[in-house]
Design a protein around this motif. Structure first.
Motif, PDB file in Angstrom:
ATOM      1  N   ALA A   6       5.761  51.523  21.972  1.00  0.00           N
ATOM      2  CA  ALA A   6       5.858  51.636  20.514  1.00  0.00           C
ATOM      3  C   ALA A   6       7.295  51.950  20.109  1.00  0.00           C
ATOM      4  O   ALA A   6       7.839  51.347  19.176  1.00  0.00           O
ATOM      5  CB  ALA A   6       4.904  52.721  20.019  1.00  0.00           C
ATOM      6  N   LEU A   7       7.918  52.893  20.833  1.00  0.00           N
ATOM      7  CA  LEU A   7       9.310  53.236  20.548  1.00  0.00           C
ATOM      8  C   LEU A   7      10.218  52.021  20.735  1.00  0.00           C
ATOM      9  O   LEU A   7      11.134  51.790  19.952  1.00  0.00           O
ATOM     10  CB  LEU A   7       9.777  54.350  21.482  1.00  0.00           C
ATOM     11  N   VAL A   8       9.911  51.250  21.800  1.00  0.00           N
ATOM     12  CA  VAL A   8      10.715  50.067  22.097  1.00  0.00           C
ATOM     13  C   VAL A   8      10.631  49.070  20.945  1.00  0.00           C
ATOM     14  O   VAL A   8      11.638  48.489  20.535  1.00  0.00           O
ATOM     15  CB  VAL A   8      10.218  49.422  23.410  1.00  0.00           C
ATOM     16  N   LEU A   9       9.425  48.896  20.384  1.00  0.00           N
ATOM     17  CA  LEU A   9       9.266  47.964  19.266  1.00  0.00           C
ATOM     18  C   LEU A   9      10.149  48.381  18.097  1.00  0.00           C
ATOM     19  O   LEU A   9      10.841  47.548  17.501  1.00  0.00           O
ATOM     20  CB  LEU A   9       7.796  47.922  18.829  1.00  0.00           C
ATOM     21  N   VAL A  10      10.121  49.679  17.788  1.00  0.00           N
ATOM     22  CA  VAL A  10      10.948  50.170  16.688  1.00  0.00           C
ATOM     23  C   VAL A  10      12.431  49.957  17.009  1.00  0.00           C
ATOM     24  O   VAL A  10      13.197  49.480  16.173  1.00  0.00           O
ATOM     25  CB  VAL A  10      10.670  51.669  16.431  1.00  0.00           C
ATOM     26  N   ALA A  11      12.803  50.276  18.271  1.00  0.00           N
ATOM     27  CA  ALA A  11      14.212  50.142  18.655  1.00  0.00           C
ATOM     28  C   ALA A  11      14.658  48.689  18.586  1.00  0.00           C
ATOM     29  O   ALA A  11      15.745  48.377  18.101  1.00  0.00           O
ATOM     30  CB  ALA A  11      14.431  50.695  20.059  1.00  0.00           C
ATOM     31  N   ALA A  12      13.779  47.783  19.071  1.00  0.00           N
ATOM     32  CA  ALA A  12      14.137  46.363  19.069  1.00  0.00           C
ATOM     33  C   ALA A  12      14.382  45.888  17.644  1.00  0.00           C
ATOM     34  O   ALA A  12      15.328  45.147  17.363  1.00  0.00           O
ATOM     35  CB  ALA A  12      13.036  45.539  19.712  1.00  0.00           C
ATOM     36  N   PHE A  13      13.520  46.346  16.721  1.00  0.00           N
ATOM     37  CA  PHE A  13      13.725  45.929  15.349  1.00  0.00           C
ATOM     38  C   PHE A  13      14.925  46.648  14.740  1.00  0.00           C
ATOM     39  O   PHE A  13      15.647  46.083  13.923  1.00  0.00           O
ATOM     40  CB  PHE A  13      12.472  46.194  14.514  1.00  0.00           C
ATOM     41  N   GLY A  14      15.133  47.902  15.190  1.00  0.00           N
ATOM     42  CA  GLY A  14      16.251  48.685  14.672  1.00  0.00           C
ATOM     43  C   GLY A  14      17.595  48.031  14.934  1.00  0.00           C
ATOM     44  O   GLY A  14      18.548  48.225  14.195  1.00  0.00           O
ATOM     45  N   MET A  15      17.656  47.204  15.986  1.00  0.00           N
ATOM     46  CA  MET A  15      18.891  46.487  16.313  1.00  0.00           C
ATOM     47  C   MET A  15      19.341  45.644  15.117  1.00  0.00           C
ATOM     48  O   MET A  15      20.520  45.440  14.898  1.00  0.00           O
ATOM     49  CB  MET A  15      18.674  45.557  17.499  1.00  0.00           C
ATOM     50  N   THR A  16      18.365  45.147  14.357  1.00  0.00           N
ATOM     51  CA  THR A  16      18.682  44.334  13.188  1.00  0.00           C
ATOM     52  C   THR A  16      19.517  45.120  12.210  1.00  0.00           C
ATOM     53  O   THR A  16      20.500  44.625  11.668  1.00  0.00           O
ATOM     54  CB  THR A  16      17.404  43.930  12.443  1.00  0.00           C
ATOM     55  N   ALA A  17      19.109  46.377  12.004  1.00  0.00           N
ATOM     56  CA  ALA A  17      19.835  47.204  11.054  1.00  0.00           C
ATOM     57  C   ALA A  17      21.224  47.533  11.593  1.00  0.00           C
ATOM     58  O   ALA A  17      22.174  47.686  10.835  1.00  0.00           O
ATOM     59  CB  ALA A  17      19.052  48.482  10.789  1.00  0.00           C
ATOM     60  N   LEU A  18      21.315  47.630  12.920  1.00  0.00           N
ATOM     61  CA  LEU A  18      22.599  47.971  13.538  1.00  0.00           C
ATOM     62  C   LEU A  18      23.601  46.824  13.401  1.00  0.00           C
ATOM     63  O   LEU A  18      24.788  47.039  13.274  1.00  0.00           O
ATOM     64  CB  LEU A  18      22.375  48.266  15.018  1.00  0.00           C
ATOM     65  N   LEU A  19      23.079  45.598  13.506  1.00  0.00           N
ATOM     66  CA  LEU A  19      23.973  44.439  13.392  1.00  0.00           C
ATOM     67  C   LEU A  19      24.120  44.118  11.913  1.00  0.00           C
ATOM     68  O   LEU A  19      23.243  43.532  11.334  1.00  0.00           O
ATOM     69  CB  LEU A  19      23.359  43.231  14.110  1.00  0.00           C
ATOM     70  N   PRO A  20      25.239  44.495  11.330  1.00  0.00           N
ATOM     71  CA  PRO A  20      25.353  44.327   9.899  1.00  0.00           C
ATOM     72  C   PRO A  20      25.495  42.878   9.566  1.00  0.00           C
ATOM     73  O   PRO A  20      25.536  42.385   8.502  1.00  0.00           O
ATOM     74  CB  PRO A  20      26.611  45.104   9.574  1.00  0.00           C
ATOM     75  N   GLY A  21      25.625  42.111  10.419  1.00  0.00           N
ATOM     76  CA  GLY A  21      25.896  40.769  10.233  1.00  0.00           C
ATOM     77  C   GLY A  21      24.879  40.024   9.674  1.00  0.00           C
ATOM     78  O   GLY A  21      23.754  40.105   9.679  1.00  0.00           O
ATOM     79  N   ASP A  22      25.425  39.340   9.230  1.00  0.00           N
ATOM     80  CA  ASP A  22      24.666  38.534   8.442  1.00  0.00           C
ATOM     81  C   ASP A  22      24.476  37.258   9.179  1.00  0.00           C
ATOM     82  O   ASP A  22      25.440  36.542   9.364  1.00  0.00           O
ATOM     83  CB  ASP A  22      25.532  38.361   7.274  1.00  0.00           C
ATOM     84  N   ALA A  23      23.233  36.979   9.593  1.00  0.00           N
ATOM     85  CA  ALA A  23      22.989  35.700  10.253  1.00  0.00           C
ATOM     86  C   ALA A  23      23.268  34.602   9.258  1.00  0.00           C
ATOM     87  O   ALA A  23      23.809  33.560   9.596  1.00  0.00           O
ATOM     88  CB  ALA A  23      21.563  35.632  10.727  1.00  0.00           C
ATOM     89  N   ALA A  24      22.949  34.862   7.977  1.00  0.00           N
ATOM     90  CA  ALA A  24      23.131  33.814   6.958  1.00  0.00           C
ATOM     91  C   ALA A  24      24.600  33.414   6.880  1.00  0.00           C
ATOM     92  O   ALA A  24      24.926  32.229   6.914  1.00  0.00           O
ATOM     93  CB  ALA A  24      22.649  34.326   5.609  1.00  0.00           C
ATOM     94  N   ALA A  25      25.485  34.405   6.781  1.00  0.00           N
ATOM     95  CA  ALA A  25      26.918  34.103   6.692  1.00  0.00           C
ATOM     96  C   ALA A  25      27.382  33.390   7.948  1.00  0.00           C
ATOM     97  O   ALA A  25      28.216  32.480   7.891  1.00  0.00           O
ATOM     98  CB  ALA A  25      27.709  35.389   6.496  1.00  0.00           C
ATOM     99  N   SER A  26      26.822  33.797   9.084  1.00  0.00           N
ATOM    100  CA  SER A  26      27.256  33.212  10.340  1.00  0.00           C
ATOM    101  C   SER A  26      26.794  31.768  10.474  1.00  0.00           C
ATOM    102  O   SER A  26      27.514  30.922  10.996  1.00  0.00           O
ATOM    103  CB  SER A  26      26.748  34.106  11.476  1.00  0.00           C
ATOM    104  N   ILE A  27      25.587  31.450   9.953  1.00  0.00           N
ATOM    105  CA  ILE A  27      25.116  30.065  10.028  1.00  0.00           C
ATOM    106  C   ILE A  27      25.863  29.191   9.032  1.00  0.00           C
ATOM    107  O   ILE A  27      26.283  28.076   9.340  1.00  0.00           O
ATOM    108  CB  ILE A  27      23.607  29.969   9.701  1.00  0.00           C
ATOM    109  N   ALA A  28      26.009  29.738   7.826  1.00  0.00           N
ATOM    110  CA  ALA A  28      26.557  28.915   6.760  1.00  0.00           C
ATOM    111  C   ALA A  28      28.015  28.559   7.024  1.00  0.00           C
ATOM    112  O   ALA A  28      28.517  27.566   6.522  1.00  0.00           O
ATOM    113  CB  ALA A  28      26.432  29.661   5.428  1.00  0.00           C
ATOM    114  N   GLY A  29      28.695  29.384   7.814  1.00  0.00           N
ATOM    115  CA  GLY A  29      30.098  29.095   8.106  1.00  0.00           C
ATOM    116  C   GLY A  29      31.021  29.665   7.058  1.00  0.00           C
ATOM    117  O   GLY A  29      30.574  30.213   6.036  1.00  0.00           O
ATOM    118  N   GLU A  30      32.323  29.520   7.311  1.00  0.00           N
ATOM    119  CA  GLU A  30      33.276  30.194   6.446  1.00  0.00           C
ATOM    120  C   GLU A  30      33.477  29.485   5.116  1.00  0.00           C
ATOM    121  O   GLU A  30      33.882  30.072   4.130  1.00  0.00           O
ATOM    122  CB  GLU A  30      34.624  30.325   7.172  1.00  0.00           C
ATOM    123  N   SER A  31      33.179  28.194   5.082  1.00  0.00           N
ATOM    124  CA  SER A  31      33.476  27.452   3.860  1.00  0.00           C
ATOM    125  C   SER A  31      32.349  27.550   2.834  1.00  0.00           C
ATOM    126  O   SER A  31      32.470  27.036   1.734  1.00  0.00           O
ATOM    127  CB  SER A  31      33.735  25.988   4.214  1.00  0.00           C
TER     128      SER A  31
END
Lengths: 257, 316
Positions: B17-42
């Motif tokens: 159960a802790l692992v599930l929370v931690a695995a999802f918590g990684m999302t919050a840790l990575l501030p990145g934005d998958a959207a910005a990364s997919i869409a590219g700089e332009s």
């Protein structure tokens, strides 16, 4: 055989500590990745810097990062371990240990990688996190070492004399737990050396133009065929450092037992 | 046994159960934005925002956690936001690569550790013991990337005997080219041999001197039988715990070896996923890593409990 560890350790440590004093200029003036030749006894690296000068300059980072992480791990882990060993806070101490065990469940390099991806890519963070990753183990060792003296009659007597908590714990119990703690410090040096060097190799800490040995190895890896010295010399020094540190600690432990 | 197994499995569920929370918590840790990364700089701000809402990144964190959990219960880890491939099949592919490497290493490691540990344990404090100890500690100490590069330099670049990279080979293809595995397996062996052999040495030494072994020898039982039937099984509990840690290291801690030899495994996959801010994949990897660790520790504890003498069974 007996002195092997110490001798192996001596070469990289002296290079790391005294090297920067005698190193020549590390400006990139020559052509990149040149084999040994005029003015460059070990050739140049991929940035056109003199390999000898860079290598002499690059041993300090790994030494201070390891020392820093060790100091941080103990500065936090020592009081925490003593705290969890105290009878009065038993329940709370148990909870702290369980929480720390979760940290232990994640491989160190993976945590560093996620942090690096989150934009925290500097030596100070690397040292802090590497130290923090040691926290569960350090806390457990200090706790285990402090539990036995905690139950001695001396401690009771000190309590009855009305000495404050910190005097008893840091002054008496901490001191009698010193043996196992010093042992653990020795082993932890080896663990931290490998972790920090690997992190620098993966580009998670120091900048790409740092003269650090691990960074040098990673950067010059591509030119292994044409300029092997730029990889070989720092690799051998780093290997000597790690082997020497581990063998010395191992020998010292053998004598203690 | 069953009572212990039940309690220990309960603990494992808690950890999961802790692992599930931690695995999802990684999302919050990575501030990145998958959207910005997919869409590219332009990409314009509007395009990124549209992409964010399509990926569901604009919803509150608890709601995303709940949706992720429900999909997970149906065995759906989501699709990679970069390649569009289901995370599950990518993970399976990568796991096969890492598992083949781990299996090959274990196949060599076990007999080697057994031979080293037993001969050191039976000849404690002799020259043989000291020499083997120095070698294993030395090998263990060298960082993997240093040992790997030195081996590549000598055996691939200078001598030309062995391939230096497994680039472009997925899991099963490795089996067709066993030569590719030699150098990575050697590096992993150097790392793992020391601790396993050391646990064996301590256990064998203590039990070979112990009263049980002495009594059996007095009864005229052969030395081989004493070793195989009594000394080794009694030495097993800490060895099994250490072995669980070894397998864990071989499945979850091979990032360096995999990237050095350009292998298609979990380690390199995780590096790529983190670099691309591919959040569903990162979550999948963290789940696999942490889940492997929970399961292996559970197995290690259960086996160690089974092997420990009745009187010494604690409830730990």
């Amino acid at each position: 055989m007996r002195l092997l560890g110490g001798l192996l350790l001596l070469i990289p440590v002296v290079t790391g500590l005294l090297g920067p004093l005698v190193a020549g200029s590390t400006a990139s003036t020559a052509a990149p990745s040149m084999p040994p030749g005029d003015g460059h006894p070990l050739g140049t690296d991929q940035l056109g810097r003199d390999v000898l000068a860079v290598v002499l300059d690059g041993g300090t980072t790994v030494l201070w990062m390891t020392a820093g992480a060790l100091v941080f791990a103990y500065a936090a882990g020592f009081p925490l371990g003593l705290f969890t060993a105290t009878q009065r806070f038993r329940r709370l101490g148990g909870t702290v240990l369980r929480l720390l065990d979760v940290v232990l469940a994640f491989p160190g390099l993976l945590v560093l990688m996620v942090l690096a991806a989150a934009g925290r890519r500097d030596p100070a963070t690397l040292v802090l996190v590497a130290g923090m990753l040691q926290l569960p183990a350090v806390t457990r060792i200090v706790r285990a070492a402090a539990l036995a003296p905690n139950h001695r009659a001396v401690v009771e007597a000190l309590h009855l004399q009305g000495l404050p908590w910190w005097r008893i714990h840091i002054g008496y119990i901490g001191r009698s737990a010193l043996g196992p703690i010093l042992t653990d410090m020795g082993t932890r040096v080896g663990i931290l050396l490998t972790l920090l060097a690997s992190a620098n190799f993966l580009g998670l800490g120091l900048p790409a133009d740092s003269p650090d040995w691990a960074v040098l190895i990673e950067r010059n890896n591509q030119a292994l065929l044409t300029q092997p010295f730029a990889v070989f010399v720092p690799a051998v020094l780093l290997a000597l450092l790690c082997i020497g540190a581990n063998l010395s600690v191992d020998r010292a432990l053998g004598r203690l037992r | 046994m069953w009572r212990y197994a039940a309690v220990r499995t309960g603990v494992a569920f808690g950890q999961t159960a802790l692992v599930l929370v931690a695995a999802f918590g990684m999302t919050a840790l990575l501030p990145g934005d998958a959207a910005a990364s997919i869409a590219g700089e332009s990409a314009t701000r509007g395009q990124v925002a549209a992409l964010r809402s399509r990926l569901g990144l604009d919803q509150p964190l608890p709601q995303r956690f709940w949706e992720w959990l429900t999909r997970l219960c149906h065995g759906d880890l989501g699709d990679s936001v970069i390649t569009g491939v289901p995370v599950g099949s990518e993970l399976g592919d990568r796991f096969a690569g890492s598992a083949i490497l781990a299996a090959a290493t274990i196949a060599v490691l076990l007999p080697l550790a057994l031979a080293t540990g037993v001969s050191c344990g039976l000849h404690e404090h002799t020259r043989l013991d000291r020499t083997l100890n120095t070698i294993t500690v030395g090998l263990h100490a060298v960082p993997e990337f240093v040992l790997g590069l030195l081996l590549i330099a000598v055996f691939s670049v200078a001598a030309g005997w062995l391939p230096a990279t497994a680039a472009g080979m997925s899991g099963p293809a490795l089996l067709g080219h066993p030569a590719v595995l030699v150098l990575p397996v050697t590096v992993l062996l150097g790392r793992q041999l020391c601790e396993l052999a050391r646990q064996l040495r301590v256990g064998v030494a203590a039990n070979a001197r112990g009263p049980v072994a002495r009594h059996l020898r007095l009864l005229g039982v052969g030395e081989g039988t004493v070793l195989a039937r009594h000394v080794l099984p009694a030495a097993m509990p800490p060895v099994l715990q250490q072995f669980a840690r070894t397998v864990e290291g071989l499945l979850c801690g091979t990032v360096i070896v995999e990237s050095l030899f350009a292998m298609h495994g979990l380690g390199t996959g995780f590096v790529e996923a983190v670099r691309n801010r591919d959040i569903p994949s990162v979550q999948g990897y963290v789940l696999v890593f942490a889940g492997t660790i929970v399961v292996l520790n559970l197995l290690g504890d259960l086996l160690a409990y089974r092997f420990s003498p009745r009187g010494e069974r604690g409830f730990a």
